[in-house]
Design a protein around this motif. Structure first.
Motif, PDB file in Angstrom:
ATOM      1  N   ASP A   1       0.913  -1.158  -0.105  1.00  0.00           N
ATOM      2  CA  ASP A   1      -0.024   0.103   0.055  1.00  0.00           C
ATOM      3  C   ASP A   1       0.789   1.317   0.083  1.00  0.00           C
ATOM      4  OD1 ASP A   1       0.969  -0.067   2.439  1.00  0.00           O
ATOM      5  OD2 ASP A   1      -1.148   0.368   3.682  1.00  0.00           O
ATOM      6  N   GLN A   2       2.258   1.325  -0.288  1.00  0.00           N
ATOM      7  CA  GLN A   2       3.141   2.237  -0.335  1.00  0.00           C
ATOM      8  C   GLN A   2       3.998   2.340  -1.671  1.00  0.00           C
ATOM      9  OE1 GLN A   2       5.059   3.569   3.250  1.00  0.00           O
ATOM     10  NE2 GLN A   2       4.141   2.180   4.447  1.00  0.00           N
ATOM     11  N   GLN A   3       3.372   1.527  -2.483  1.00  0.00           N
ATOM     12  CA  GLN A   3       4.061   1.351  -3.806  1.00  0.00           C
ATOM     13  C   GLN A   3       3.655   2.302  -4.798  1.00  0.00           C
ATOM     14  OE1 GLN A   3       3.786  -2.512  -4.932  1.00  0.00           O
ATOM     15  NE2 GLN A   3       5.233  -3.396  -3.298  1.00  0.00           N
ATOM     16  N   LEU A   4       4.567   3.164  -5.788  1.00  0.00           N
ATOM     17  CA  LEU A   4       3.904   4.098  -6.805  1.00  0.00           C
ATOM     18  C   LEU A   4       4.402   3.542  -7.874  1.00  0.00           C
ATOM     19  CD1 LEU A   4       2.828   6.832  -7.582  1.00  0.00           C
ATOM     20  CD2 LEU A   4       5.099   7.692  -6.806  1.00  0.00           C
ATOM     21  N   ARG A   5       3.466   3.104  -8.956  1.00  0.00           N
ATOM     22  CA  ARG A   5       3.989   3.177 -10.173  1.00  0.00           C
ATOM     23  C   ARG A   5       2.689   3.440 -11.021  1.00  0.00           C
ATOM     24  NH1 ARG A   5       5.143  -2.961 -13.094  1.00  0.00           N
ATOM     25  NH2 ARG A   5       5.597  -2.149 -15.092  1.00  0.00           N
ATOM     26  N   THR A   6       3.063   4.318 -11.972  1.00  0.00           N
ATOM     27  CA  THR A   6       2.063   4.816 -12.837  1.00  0.00           C
ATOM     28  C   THR A   6       2.587   5.596 -14.054  1.00  0.00           C
ATOM     29  OG1 THR A   6       0.048   6.310 -12.863  1.00  0.00           O
ATOM     30  CG2 THR A   6       2.076   7.177 -11.769  1.00  0.00           C
ATOM     31  N   THR A   7       1.870   6.250 -14.870  1.00  0.00           N
ATOM     32  CA  THR A   7       2.320   6.917 -16.122  1.00  0.00           C
ATOM     33  C   THR A   7       2.153   8.432 -15.906  1.00  0.00           C
ATOM     34  OG1 THR A   7       0.378   6.542 -17.238  1.00  0.00           O
ATOM     35  CG2 THR A   7       2.145   4.980 -17.633  1.00  0.00           C
ATOM     36  N   VAL A   8       2.938   9.316 -16.656  1.00  0.00           N
ATOM     37  CA  VAL A   8       2.523  10.678 -16.806  1.00  0.00           C
ATOM     38  C   VAL A   8       2.799  11.007 -18.227  1.00  0.00           C
ATOM     39  CG1 VAL A   8       5.080  10.977 -16.478  1.00  0.00           C
ATOM     40  CG2 VAL A   8       3.426  13.103 -16.170  1.00  0.00           C
ATOM     41  N   ALA A   9       1.744  11.885 -18.717  1.00  0.00           N
ATOM     42  CA  ALA A   9       1.645  12.170 -19.985  1.00  0.00           C
ATOM     43  C   ALA A   9       2.371  13.707 -20.116  1.00  0.00           C
ATOM     44  CB  ALA A   9       0.396  12.419 -20.517  1.00  0.00           C
ATOM     45  N   LEU A  10       3.602  13.881 -20.309  1.00  0.00           N
ATOM     46  CA  LEU A  10       4.178  15.269 -20.331  1.00  0.00           C
ATOM     47  C   LEU A  10       3.718  15.923 -21.887  1.00  0.00           C
ATOM     48  CD1 LEU A  10       7.865  13.923 -19.863  1.00  0.00           C
ATOM     49  CD2 LEU A  10       6.181  14.835 -18.058  1.00  0.00           C
TER      50      LEU A  10
ATOM     51  N   GLY B   1       5.327  10.978 -25.859  1.00  0.00           N
ATOM     52  CA  GLY B   1       5.919  11.577 -24.530  1.00  0.00           C
ATOM     53  C   GLY B   1       5.285  10.770 -23.101  1.00  0.00           C
ATOM     54  N   LYS B   2       4.353  10.012 -23.246  1.00  0.00           N
ATOM     55  CA  LYS B   2       3.910   9.393 -22.110  1.00  0.00           C
ATOM     56  C   LYS B   2       4.998   8.614 -21.396  1.00  0.00           C
ATOM     57  CE  LYS B   2       0.002   6.459 -20.317  1.00  0.00           C
ATOM     58  NZ  LYS B   2      -1.348   5.786 -20.850  1.00  0.00           N
ATOM     59  N   LEU B   3       5.127   8.567 -20.180  1.00  0.00           N
ATOM     60  CA  LEU B   3       6.251   7.824 -19.522  1.00  0.00           C
ATOM     61  C   LEU B   3       5.646   7.032 -18.475  1.00  0.00           C
ATOM     62  CD1 LEU B   3       8.897  10.440 -19.110  1.00  0.00           C
ATOM     63  CD2 LEU B   3       9.087   8.438 -20.539  1.00  0.00           C
ATOM     64  N   GLU B   4       6.184   5.842 -18.358  1.00  0.00           N
ATOM     65  CA  GLU B   4       5.822   4.857 -17.097  1.00  0.00           C
ATOM     66  C   GLU B   4       7.009   5.167 -16.010  1.00  0.00           C
ATOM     67  OE1 GLU B   4       5.840   0.264 -15.871  1.00  0.00           O
ATOM     68  OE2 GLU B   4       6.126   0.917 -17.996  1.00  0.00           O
ATOM     69  N   PHE B   5       6.639   5.247 -14.839  1.00  0.00           N
ATOM     70  CA  PHE B   5       7.592   5.393 -13.563  1.00  0.00           C
ATOM     71  C   PHE B   5       7.129   4.876 -12.546  1.00  0.00           C
ATOM     72  CE2 PHE B   5       4.937   9.335 -13.129  1.00  0.00           C
ATOM     73  CZ  PHE B   5       4.926   9.203 -11.784  1.00  0.00           C
ATOM     74  N   ARG B   6       8.089   4.515 -11.786  1.00  0.00           N
ATOM     75  CA  ARG B   6       7.881   3.849 -10.347  1.00  0.00           C
ATOM     76  C   ARG B   6       8.750   4.237  -9.337  1.00  0.00           C
ATOM     77  NH1 ARG B   6       8.881  -2.556 -10.504  1.00  0.00           N
ATOM     78  NH2 ARG B   6       7.957  -2.459 -12.431  1.00  0.00           N
ATOM     79  N   ALA B   7       8.463   4.399  -8.044  1.00  0.00           N
ATOM     80  CA  ALA B   7       9.270   4.576  -7.027  1.00  0.00           C
ATOM     81  C   ALA B   7      10.179   3.301  -6.936  1.00  0.00           C
ATOM     82  CB  ALA B   7       8.442   4.686  -5.640  1.00  0.00           C
TER      83      ALA B   7
END
Length: 235
Positions: free
Chosen positions: A55-64, A158-164
């Motif tokens: 419940d503390q994981q971050l994985r998503t995408t951002v559209a720059l 330019g959409k990017l996937e990222f995670r902590a």
């Protein structure tokens, strides 16, 4: 100790040990990107999360909004008509079992892998080679989908996937030194909003610990996150 170049020392001396307003930070990093190539700008956000807890994981995408300034090679694993659909939409590689076999051999000439849901059982067997490189398709990241054309177009734009990472730090590129400062700030703002919007439910205490931006060969600059959050983007 690695030898520090005179060029790096010169630009590092321009950075003060303080929080910078977002616009000022972007302009300083741009000015310090003095290498002989168009440096990539990166954001590094330390968050108050412990990713070992689900419940503390971050994985998503951002559209720059202004893209990354980099071309991205996309591979698609699908079957039947979906393979042709992927190629028509601009995928650099597309295939079914043949592409799965190629990847299993360690041949990965791509930066992003998209798969249709029906191919995921076969893709899952590639975890050993895809996992360490962060290339395993995931529904949360938009890389497991039946709408291949939209996914390919978005990531190409330019959409990017990222995670902590395991220490709770997010590393994301958000443009090139050749971009206008206003466009870089737009991209950084979009990233900040995405991180805030996807705050893990289990995050406790202070969410943003720090935010630094830097260029490929330049020193890092600490950004005032509160000031960045207070920026209101038009539209």
């Amino acid at each position: 100790m690695p030898k520090i170049s005179k060029r790096f020392t010169a630009v590092a001396n321009k950075v003060e040990d303080r929080l910078y307003a977002p616009q000022e930070a972007v302009e300083l990093v741009k000015a310090n990107a003095t290498a002989k190539f168009d440096e990539t700008l990166e954001a590094h956000a330390r968050l108050g999360i412990d990713p070992k807890y689900t419940d503390q994981q971050l994985r998503t995408t951002v559209a720059l909004p202004h893209g990354t300034g980099q071309s991205i090679r996309i591979a698609v694993i699908a079957r039947g008509e979906k393979v042709a659909e992927a190629k028509a939409a601009g995928a650099d590689l597309a295939g079914d079992d043949d592409l799965v076999d190629t990847i299993a051999k360690g041949e990965m000439e791509f930066d992003l892998l998209i798969a249709t849901p029906d191919m995921m059982p076969k893709v899952a067997k590639l975890g050993r080679v895809l996992g360490p490189r962060g290339l395993m398709p995931n529904p949360k990241a938009g890389t497991v989908t039946t709408d291949l054309a939209s996914a390919i177009n978005e990531f190409k734009a330019g959409k990017l996937e990222f995670r902590a990472d395991r220490t709770g730090i997010v590393h994301v590129r958000f443009g090139k030194a050749s971009f206008d400062a206003a466009k870089l700030l737009d991209n950084l703002k979009a990233l900040q909003e995405t991180i805030d919007r996807n705050k893990p439910s289990g995050a406790k205490g202070r969410y943003w610990k720090s935010l630094y931006i830097t260029s490929t060969m330049g020193p890092s600059v600490e950004v005032d996150v509160t000031a960045l959050q207070d920026i209101k983007q038009e539209g």
